[in-house]
Design an enzyme around this catalytic site. Structure first.
Site, PDB file in Angstrom:
ATOM      1  N   HIS A  49       0.757  -1.264  -0.096  1.00  0.00           N
ATOM      2  CA  HIS A  49      -0.047  -0.202   0.094  1.00  0.00           C
ATOM      3  C   HIS A  49       0.870   1.126  -0.127  1.00  0.00           C
ATOM      4  O   HIS A  49       1.047   1.837   1.088  1.00  0.00           O
ATOM      5  CB  HIS A  49      -0.883   0.001   1.254  1.00  0.00           C
ATOM      6  CG  HIS A  49      -1.986   0.973   1.040  1.00  0.00           C
ATOM      7  ND1 HIS A  49      -2.033   2.177   1.629  1.00  0.00           N
ATOM      8  CD2 HIS A  49      -3.263   0.544   0.744  1.00  0.00           C
ATOM      9  CE1 HIS A  49      -3.289   2.989   1.444  1.00  0.00           C
ATOM     10  NE2 HIS A  49      -4.062   1.693   0.804  1.00  0.00           N
ATOM     11  N   TYR A  50       1.336   1.611  -0.871  1.00  0.00           N
ATOM     12  CA  TYR A  50       1.358   1.073  -2.338  1.00  0.00           C
ATOM     13  C   TYR A  50       2.952   0.936  -2.742  1.00  0.00           C
ATOM     14  O   TYR A  50       3.739   1.918  -2.360  1.00  0.00           O
ATOM     15  CB  TYR A  50       0.806   1.914  -3.235  1.00  0.00           C
ATOM     16  CG  TYR A  50      -0.730   2.109  -3.198  1.00  0.00           C
ATOM     17  CD1 TYR A  50      -1.403   1.513  -3.561  1.00  0.00           C
ATOM     18  CD2 TYR A  50      -1.115   3.312  -2.356  1.00  0.00           C
ATOM     19  CE1 TYR A  50      -3.029   1.351  -3.594  1.00  0.00           C
ATOM     20  CE2 TYR A  50      -2.473   3.559  -2.223  1.00  0.00           C
ATOM     21  CZ  TYR A  50      -3.398   2.692  -2.559  1.00  0.00           C
ATOM     22  OH  TYR A  50      -4.712   2.526  -2.330  1.00  0.00           O
TER      23      TYR A  50
END
Length: 141
Positions: A49-50
């Protein structure tokens, strides 16, 4: 009154990787608390993420506020040894991205308690800039 991570772990049941309060700076048991979450690149969530642009998920910011609320309410003698359960989140507003290296300042005020249920209003900031605010309903079991 302030609490170390060891003291926090004596009050709430959360553990790595879901313990999201690193330090409590102020606490009025049953009423309010101010604490901190140090956001680091080494946290597992940032692997996905991410990739290449790590951002702390909003739900984890809400969870950090809820855990701080748990510390505040479970600091009352009558709730020692109980577990805080998240019941609802209302009026959540996400205002700023939180990234590794940020220190998330958490503030929660317990505004209502009736029996085993209650409501807290929380705000999390980074360098004085609001990141998230929400109303959190909880149960003590």
């Amino acid at each position: 009154m302030s609490l170390s991570i060891e003291q926090i772990m004596e009050i709430i049941p959360h553990r790595y990787p879901m313990l999201l309060v690193d330090r409590v700076e102020e606490i009025e048991p049953g009423k309010r608390a101010v604490g901190y979450k140090n956001v680091t690149f080494n946290e597992q969530i940032f692997q996905g993420h991410y990739p290449g642009k790590p951002i702390m998920p909003g739900v984890l910011m809400i969870e950090a506020l809820a855990q701080l609320g748990g510390v505040a309410i479970l600091s009352l003698d009558k709730y020692k040894g109980k577990k805080p359960i998240l019941g609802a989140v209302k009026n959540a507003k996400f205002r700023r991205m939180v990234v590794p290296g940020d220190v998330l300042k958490l503030e929660i005020e317990i505004v209502k308690v009736k029996g085993p249920a209650g409501i807290g209003k929380g705000i999390a900031t980074v360098n004085g800039e609001k990141a998230v605010e929400a109303e959190i309903t909880f149960m003590i079991v």
